[in-house]
Design a protein around this motif. Structure first.
Motif, PDB file in Angstrom:
ATOM      1  N   ASP A   1       0.828  -1.213   0.000  1.00 13.24           N
ATOM      2  CA  ASP A   1       0.000   0.000   0.000  1.00 13.24           C
ATOM      3  C   ASP A   1       0.860   1.260   0.000  1.00 13.24           C
ATOM      4  OD1 ASP A   1      -2.847  -0.743   0.008  1.00 13.24           O
ATOM      5  OD2 ASP A   1      -2.338  -1.818   1.828  1.00 13.24           O
TER       6      ASP A   1
ATOM      7  N   HIS B   1      -5.245   4.264  -0.261  1.00 14.25           N
ATOM      8  CA  HIS B   1      -4.186   3.372   0.225  1.00 14.25           C
ATOM      9  C   HIS B   1      -3.775   3.719   1.649  1.00 14.25           C
ATOM     10  CE1 HIS B   1      -3.379   0.806  -3.226  1.00 14.25           C
ATOM     11  NE2 HIS B   1      -3.540   1.861  -4.007  1.00 14.25           N
TER      12      HIS B   1
ATOM     13  N   GLU C   1      -6.260   2.138   3.725  1.00  8.06           N
ATOM     14  CA  GLU C   1      -6.002   0.696   3.758  1.00  8.06           C
ATOM     15  C   GLU C   1      -4.905   0.350   4.758  1.00  8.06           C
ATOM     16  OE1 GLU C   1      -6.758  -3.291   2.147  1.00  8.06           O
ATOM     17  OE2 GLU C   1      -7.833  -1.430   2.524  1.00  8.06           O
TER      18      GLU C   1
ATOM     19  N   ARG D   1      -6.604   0.142   7.944  1.00 12.28           N
ATOM     20  CA  ARG D   1      -7.365  -1.111   8.036  1.00 12.28           C
ATOM     21  C   ARG D   1      -6.455  -2.282   8.405  1.00 12.28           C
ATOM     22  NH1 ARG D   1      -9.808  -5.456   4.801  1.00 12.28           N
ATOM     23  NH2 ARG D   1      -8.230  -5.186   3.198  1.00 12.28           N
TER      24      ARG D   1
ATOM     25  N   THR E   1     -13.077  -5.550  -1.098  1.00  6.94           N
ATOM     26  CA  THR E   1     -11.900  -5.429  -1.958  1.00  6.94           C
ATOM     27  C   THR E   1     -12.170  -4.489  -3.115  1.00  6.94           C
ATOM     28  OG1 THR E   1     -12.662  -7.372  -3.194  1.00  6.94           O
ATOM     29  CG2 THR E   1     -11.068  -7.747  -1.427  1.00  6.94           C
TER      30      THR E   1
ATOM     31  N   ILE F   1     -10.104  -1.097  -2.931  1.00  3.88           N
ATOM     32  CA  ILE F   1      -8.695  -1.015  -3.291  1.00  3.88           C
ATOM     33  C   ILE F   1      -8.362  -2.031  -4.377  1.00  3.88           C
ATOM     34  CG2 ILE F   1      -6.335  -1.168  -2.417  1.00  3.88           C
ATOM     35  CD1 ILE F   1      -7.648   1.158  -1.267  1.00  3.88           C
TER      36      ILE F   1
END
Length: 225
Positions: free
Chosen positions: A89, A196, A199, A202, A219, A222
């Motif tokens: 990422d 990103h 993410e 996350r 999903t 991303i």
């Protein structure tokens, strides 16, 4: 053996934080180069991108070494796997800043942006840099509550990205197709940079709690971008 594992994980965490810092700095410089049509600054972003690439390689090597030599299980395995995913990422964040700088270079000495959208990109750049700093913070603190707030910060970027399309679709647009393409691509780069960063948050939440936030688990948010 446990001490060695912990030291290696700490080294990996430090490197990930450094990568996030470099990606945020790259987007900051790329934004300034874009707004000012500054070729020198754009070239600096392009030349310094190798640092992010090199760190990405080092991080991956460390992570795979931990998998191969330490045979982690349970929480430890989750940490290593999350680390590998976070590398990807942050690497993409750096690549997106690079794309911004390359558009500046391609259009130089002209400005890539029509003046009427400068305000949008100045704010999108500010939010992107803020998200890069936040990503580094959550990597260092591993605070799942702080990590969850990255999603809230991203909402402002999404709003700007949507509003940008209203400008492009306006009948008063007088800057031609090439400028419209550049603005569309650039808007996408900033939006993806923010995604990103979210993410990364996350992944940190998963690393700490073992659970993925439901609202971020799709999903579709991303893809490989």
């Amino acid at each position: 053996m446990r001490v060695a594992y912990n030291e290696q994980m700490n080294d990996l965490a430090d490197l990930l934080g450094e990568m996030a810092s470099l990606a945020g700095s790259a987007m900051d410089k790329a934004t300034q180069s874009l707004l000012q049509a500054d070729l020198v600054l754009a070239e600096q972003v392009i030349s310094e991108h190798d640092k992010i690439t090199e760190l990405s390689t080092v991080c991956e090597e460390k992570a795979f070494s931990l998998l191969a030599l330490q045979a982690p299980v349970a929480t430890d395995l989750r940490s290593v796997v999350s680390g590998i995913q976070i590398v990807a990422d942050i690497d993409r964040m750096g690549a997106l800043a690079l794309h911004v700088a390359k558009i500046t270079r391609r259009r130089h000495p002209k400005h890539a942006l029509p003046e009427e959208v400068n305000g949008y990109f100045a704010e999108m750049g500010r939010i992107a840099v803020q998200l890069g700093a936040s990503a580094r913070e959550v990597l260092e603190t591993r605070d799942p509550e702080r990590a969850a707030k990255l999603r809230e910060e991203d909402e402002a970027m999404d709003d700007l990205h949507r509003h940008l399309f209203t400008v492009l679709m306006d009948r008063e647009w007088q800057h031609g197709v090439a400028a419209a393409v550049d603005v569309t691509l650039l808007g996408r780069f900033y939006e993806r940079f923010a995604d990103h960063a979210v993410e990364v948050g996350r992944r940190v939440i998963f690393l700490v709690t073992g659970e993925l936030p439901v609202e971020l688990g799709s999903t579709s948010k991303i893809p490989n971008a």
